[in-house]
Scaffold this motif. Structure first.
Motif, PDB file in Angstrom:
ATOM      1  N   PHE A 162       3.229  -2.476  -8.373  1.00  0.00           N
ATOM      2  CA  PHE A 162       2.398  -1.300  -8.620  1.00  0.00           C
ATOM      3  C   PHE A 162       0.978  -1.705  -8.998  1.00  0.00           C
ATOM      4  O   PHE A 162       0.005  -1.134  -8.509  1.00  0.00           O
ATOM      5  N   MET A 163       0.855  -2.704  -9.873  1.00  0.00           N
ATOM      6  CA  MET A 163      -0.474  -3.108 -10.324  1.00  0.00           C
ATOM      7  C   MET A 163      -1.262  -3.754  -9.206  1.00  0.00           C
ATOM      8  O   MET A 163      -2.489  -3.603  -9.115  1.00  0.00           O
ATOM      9  N   LEU A 164      -0.583  -4.495  -8.334  1.00  0.00           N
ATOM     10  CA  LEU A 164      -1.258  -5.107  -7.194  1.00  0.00           C
ATOM     11  C   LEU A 164      -1.842  -4.016  -6.296  1.00  0.00           C
ATOM     12  O   LEU A 164      -2.989  -4.121  -5.842  1.00  0.00           O
ATOM     13  N   LEU A 165      -1.065  -2.969  -6.052  1.00  0.00           N
ATOM     14  CA  LEU A 165      -1.548  -1.850  -5.252  1.00  0.00           C
ATOM     15  C   LEU A 165      -2.681  -1.123  -5.969  1.00  0.00           C
ATOM     16  O   LEU A 165      -3.725  -0.823  -5.372  1.00  0.00           O
ATOM     17  N   PHE A 166      -2.490  -0.860  -7.240  1.00  0.00           N
ATOM     18  CA  PHE A 166      -3.472  -0.104  -8.020  1.00  0.00           C
ATOM     19  C   PHE A 166      -4.802  -0.842  -8.107  1.00  0.00           C
ATOM     20  O   PHE A 166      -5.875  -0.257  -7.921  1.00  0.00           O
TER      21      PHE A 166
END
Length: 263
Positions: free
Chosen positions: A248-252
């Motif tokens: 999720f953080m990589l996408l965000f």
């Protein structure tokens, strides 16, 4: 009721050792953290393979070795451009071609595990020690708070068809714990109050990673991904939430500028 807590001592002992190794690697950084991330990523792909049980364990070990080789080439070769991520398709495609069942399942999970492992390595390189400690703290506190609140309060199940033991009380307890992590980092660092909301969102992403792995185990009819860690099962069982948070953080971070995470 005492039986509900029988596994606590074993879980705490194993968890303490994992914490020492993991936090030590994060603090030291560099090649030590990178090698640990590569090892854990490769083992989790192997565990995914043996859970599906569609081919021999030896084939799974060869795929895990390929994962380690590909990730090592990207990390130590300095390949940080997104076009290199196409190499992460190699193992999922080969595995799907060899398997006679659950081809899409293996493809999705093995690809996700590799990308999440890659993300953790470059989070440490690009954002630094404090940032990764924040991320890991959210996952750990969410798990601990969820475990104790869920065991103590109980109540309605969060998603009984997939994870019968998880309750809404434990889930919300995890969110509260993550929010407190955010408050702590606001007080101790230069992070803005935005980090509190993001901490709760990251907690939920981690819980969804846990749910995804629970769905995989339920689909395959297994209790644990492996028996490598006493009281915890396998590495996939222990790091599923971190994988969800990392993805999720990589996408965000790829889509948005997040000034509140600038510690």
């Amino acid at each position: 009721m005492a039986a509900d807590w029988d596994d606590l001592k074993v879980r705490l002992t194993s968890g303490a050792w994992m914490a020492v190794i993991g936090i030590g690697a994060i603090i030291v950084g560099g090649v030590w953290f990178q090698m640990l991330a590569i090892f854990v990523t490769a083992v989790m792909v192997w565990e995914c393979w043996i859970m599906i049980r569609g081919a021999s364990p030896t084939s799974g070990m060869l795929l895990a070795a390929a994962v380690a080789s590909i990730l090592s080439a990207q990390v130590f070769g300095g390949a940080q451009n997104y076009e290199f991520l196409v190499l992460f398709l190699v193992v999922p495609i080969i595995g799907a071609a060899v398997l006679k069942r659950e081809r899409i399942t293996f493809f999705i999970f093995s690809l996700g595990v590799q990308i999440a492992g890659y993300g953790l390595v470059h989070f440490r390189i690009d954002f630094g020690f404090t940032w990764l400690i924040w991320l890991v703290s959210i996952v750990v506190v969410t798990d601990i708070a969820g475990y104790f609140v869920g065991k103590s309060i109980g109540g309605p199940k969060f998603w009984p068809s997939i994870s019968p033991k998880k309750t809404w009380s434990g889930t919300i307890g995890g969110w509260i714990g993550a929010a407190l992590v955010g408050v702590t980092f606001v007080m101790l660092t230069d992070a803005s109050w935005t980090i509190i909301l993001l901490s709760v969102v990251m907690s939920f992403a981690g819980q969804m990673g846990d749910i995804a792995e629970s769905a995989l185990k339920r689909r395959q009819g297994v209790k644990d991904s492996s028996t490598l860690i006493p009281g915890h099962g396998g590495l996939f069982d222990r790091f599923d939430a971190l994988l969800g948070a990392s993805l999720f953080m990589l996408l965000f971070a790829s889509v948005f500028d997040v000034p509140g995470v600038a510690f």
